[in-house]
Design a protein around this motif. Structure first.
Motif, mmCIF file in Angstrom:
data_model
loop_
_atom_site.group_PDB
_atom_site.id
_atom_site.type_symbol
_atom_site.label_atom_id
_atom_site.label_comp_id
_atom_site.label_asym_id
_atom_site.label_seq_id
_atom_site.Cartn_x
_atom_site.Cartn_y
_atom_site.Cartn_z
ATOM 1 N N ASP A 356 -87.705 -40.478 -39.514
ATOM 2 C CA ASP A 356 -88.065 -39.061 -39.459
ATOM 3 C C ASP A 356 -87.808 -38.381 -40.793
ATOM 4 O O ASP A 356 -86.657 -38.071 -41.148
ATOM 5 C CB ASP A 356 -87.270 -38.367 -38.349
ATOM 6 N N ALA A 357 -88.883 -38.117 -41.535
ATOM 7 C CA ALA A 357 -88.751 -37.478 -42.840
ATOM 8 C C ALA A 357 -88.258 -36.048 -42.739
ATOM 9 O O ALA A 357 -87.763 -35.493 -43.728
ATOM 10 C CB ALA A 357 -90.093 -37.514 -43.573
ATOM 11 N N GLN A 403 -88.461 -34.054 -48.514
ATOM 12 C CA GLN A 403 -89.322 -34.539 -47.438
ATOM 13 C C GLN A 403 -90.720 -34.845 -47.976
ATOM 14 O O GLN A 403 -91.277 -35.923 -47.729
ATOM 15 C CB GLN A 403 -89.397 -33.504 -46.318
ATOM 16 N N ARG A 404 -91.289 -33.899 -48.736
ATOM 17 C CA ARG A 404 -92.632 -34.115 -49.285
ATOM 18 C C ARG A 404 -92.642 -35.233 -50.315
ATOM 19 O O ARG A 404 -93.543 -36.083 -50.333
ATOM 20 C CB ARG A 404 -93.146 -32.809 -49.910
ATOM 21 N N ARG A 405 -91.625 -35.268 -51.177
ATOM 22 C CA ARG A 405 -91.578 -36.315 -52.204
ATOM 23 C C ARG A 405 -91.433 -37.697 -51.575
ATOM 24 O O ARG A 405 -92.022 -38.670 -52.054
ATOM 25 C CB ARG A 405 -90.423 -36.046 -53.168
ATOM 26 N N TYR A 406 -90.673 -37.778 -50.477
ATOM 27 C CA TYR A 406 -90.534 -39.073 -49.785
ATOM 28 C C TYR A 406 -91.866 -39.518 -49.198
ATOM 29 O O TYR A 406 -92.282 -40.672 -49.372
ATOM 30 C CB TYR A 406 -89.478 -38.955 -48.686
ATOM 31 N N LEU A 407 -92.549 -38.616 -48.509
ATOM 32 C CA LEU A 407 -93.830 -38.958 -47.893
ATOM 33 C C LEU A 407 -94.899 -39.274 -48.942
ATOM 34 O O LEU A 407 -95.839 -40.028 -48.674
ATOM 35 C CB LEU A 407 -94.301 -37.830 -46.979
ATOM 36 N N GLY A 412 -90.225 -44.381 -53.061
ATOM 37 C CA GLY A 412 -90.508 -45.681 -52.470
ATOM 38 C C GLY A 412 -90.171 -45.642 -50.986
ATOM 39 O O GLY A 412 -90.153 -44.591 -50.342
ATOM 40 N N ALA A 413 -89.912 -46.809 -50.406
ATOM 41 C CA ALA A 413 -89.450 -46.927 -49.015
ATOM 42 C C ALA A 413 -90.449 -46.370 -48.001
ATOM 43 O O ALA A 413 -90.069 -45.929 -46.923
ATOM 44 C CB ALA A 413 -88.101 -46.225 -48.838
ATOM 45 N N VAL A 414 -91.747 -46.391 -48.337
ATOM 46 C CA VAL A 414 -92.784 -45.972 -47.405
ATOM 47 C C VAL A 414 -93.759 -47.128 -47.230
ATOM 48 O O VAL A 414 -93.923 -47.966 -48.132
ATOM 49 C CB VAL A 414 -93.533 -44.711 -47.896
ATOM 50 N N PRO A 415 -94.448 -47.201 -46.084
ATOM 51 C CA PRO A 415 -95.382 -48.310 -45.864
ATOM 52 C C PRO A 415 -96.598 -48.217 -46.771
ATOM 53 O O PRO A 415 -97.082 -47.128 -47.083
ATOM 54 C CB PRO A 415 -95.764 -48.152 -44.382
#
Length: 438
Positions: A356-357, A403-407, A412-415
């Motif tokens: 959950d971002a 949150q936005r930078r992660y998505l 990294g760490a995203v599919p």
């Protein structure tokens, strides 16, 4: 409290990784030695759950290797399987702990044959002191190790497939000072880890719940239930005896006194708390049984009871996929309980994984997780997982939308989603359907 956890050659992790809980940003006159909350984020199958599993595996060996592992059969472990070398190489596990203000380092390496290495150090007056070092069945002791003669005798009966720490804990019934020795303190820390690898209630019937005895713990549970807005305003607990319990006392002509005592003890253990849940209706409060509550409410209740116990007694709580049990606002509430000195005076710790971002964002301009409480997992082209902190990216304290930078993939760490492969799969399915109807 946990200062750091290092491990290598476990499941999807080939190389050594470190989950470092030492605060990256210290403040105040007496900064805390470790953060109280850690959230691990990443794509599916990136290694999040395997990180918690490594700590769970270490705990299981510490608590039960002297009983569960049979000599001559080796140790059942889960090394990295995508390279042949890893299957033969040892798996390593190390924790750094702060116990009553003194740092302790405990670790071991296990391979297919048994315990290859094991060691325990502590740092009184901030200088390293060896408690013991072990290589296979050979031991070395520290000069200032208390109860040394007792430890040497225990080492003689420690199996090659059992941890010495696990074995020595079984002989902790000597003088009171013996239980204050580093081996017993470290063992107790592992004992006080609460792990939830599968969200949900354990067990699922109302008679099996360990309802808190203390008032503060009960208030934490009720507060979380109320905050969840599931309609529950209170929890009513009453002691019940299962229907299949034999009548008490049993006839003296049938059972001798020794058996009589054991049955009485079993009967007392069989007493359980029956929980019912008060919902506010137009005509007043109505009590519902646990089975009448939703699955989500049951999961929340199980998580809340364990969280209340950890906050009350101290310890470390590990929750895999916390978003499967809680709404982001509820997770933020639980995180806040662990972060707060008032509600968490014993410095209990919460380590969880999540997809959950929203938990990387803010609520009412307040960060849910601080910069040094956020970690990520990612899998490389060789199938090996890596664990790394948000602080590697030197995030700003204010004004950064994590949150936005992660998505967007900045951390990294995203599919790595392939639209082309999805379209190809749908086209192939349509072709099969068309052939079946023609």
């Amino acid at each position: 409290m946990l200062l750091s956890f290092r491990f290598a050659n476990h499941r999807s992790f080939r190389d050594e990784q470190q989950l470092n809980l030492t605060p990256a940003y210290r403040s105040g006159d007496e900064p805390e030695p470790a953060v109280r909350v850690v959230g691990i984020f990443g794509a599916n199958a990136s290694g999040k759950s395997n990180c918690l599993h490594a700590l769970s595996f270490m705990r299981r060996l510490v608590l039960s290797s002297d009983r569960e592992v049979e000599p001559g059969l080796g140790i059942v472990r889960e090394p990295f399987r995508l390279t042949t070398d890893s299957l033969e190489e040892p798996s390593h596990y190390v924790v750094d702990l702060n116990l009553n203000g003194v740092r302790h380092t405990y670790g071991f390496a296990v391979d297919n044959d048994g315990v290859a290495e094991e060691w325990l150090y502590h740092y009184p007056r901030k200088r390293r002191r060896r408690v013991f070092e072990r290589t296979r069945d050979s031991y070395a002791w520290g000069e200032d190790t208390g109860q040394r003669i007792l430890l040497e005798r225990i080492a003689e009966v420690t199996a090659s497939t059992a941890l010495f720490l696990s074995t020595v804990a079984r002989f902790g019934h000597g003088p009171p000072a013996a239980t204050d020795e580093p081996p017993h303190g470290v063992y107790r820390w592992f004992r006080d880890i609460y792990g939830r690898e599968n969200p949900g209630l354990r067990p699922t019937n109302a008679l099996g719940l360990d309802w808190p005895d203390s008032g503060p713990s009960r208030r934490v549970v009720v507060e979380l239930l109320r905050a969840a807005d599931v309609g529950i305003v209170d929890v009513v607990a009453s002691t019940s005896v299962p229907l299949d319990e034999p009548p008490w006392p049993p006839p003296s002509s049938v059972i001798r006194s020794s058996m009589h005592t054991r049955l009485r003890q079993a009967s007392e253990r069989a007493l359980r708390k029956r929980l019912r849940f008060a919902h506010q209706g137009p005509a007043g409060e109505v009590l519902f049984e646990l089975a009448e509550e939703s699955t989500g409410t049951q999961q929340l209740l199980g998580l809340a009871i364990e969280a209340a116990e950890v906050l009350s007694s101290g310890g470390t709580m590990c929750v895999d996929e916390i978003d499967a049990s809680l709404h982001p606002l509820l997770t933020a509430k639980l995180v806040g309980l662990f972060q707060s000195v008032a509600s968490n005076p014993r410095h209990s710790q919460l380590i969880f994984t999540s997809h959950d971002a929203a938990l990387l964002g803010t609520i009412d301009t307040e960060e849910i997780l601080r910069r040094d409480e956020i970690w990520f997992t990612e899998k490389d082209a060789d199938g090996a997982s890596t664990l790394y902190p948000l602080t590697d990216f030197k995030p700003r304290k204010d004004g950064e939308n994590r949150q936005r930078r992660y998505l967007n993939g900045n951390y990294g760490a995203v599919p790595d989603l392939s639209t082309y492969l999805f379209e190809q799969a749908l086209a192939a399915r349509r072709q099969v359907d068309d052939e079946a109807t023609s």
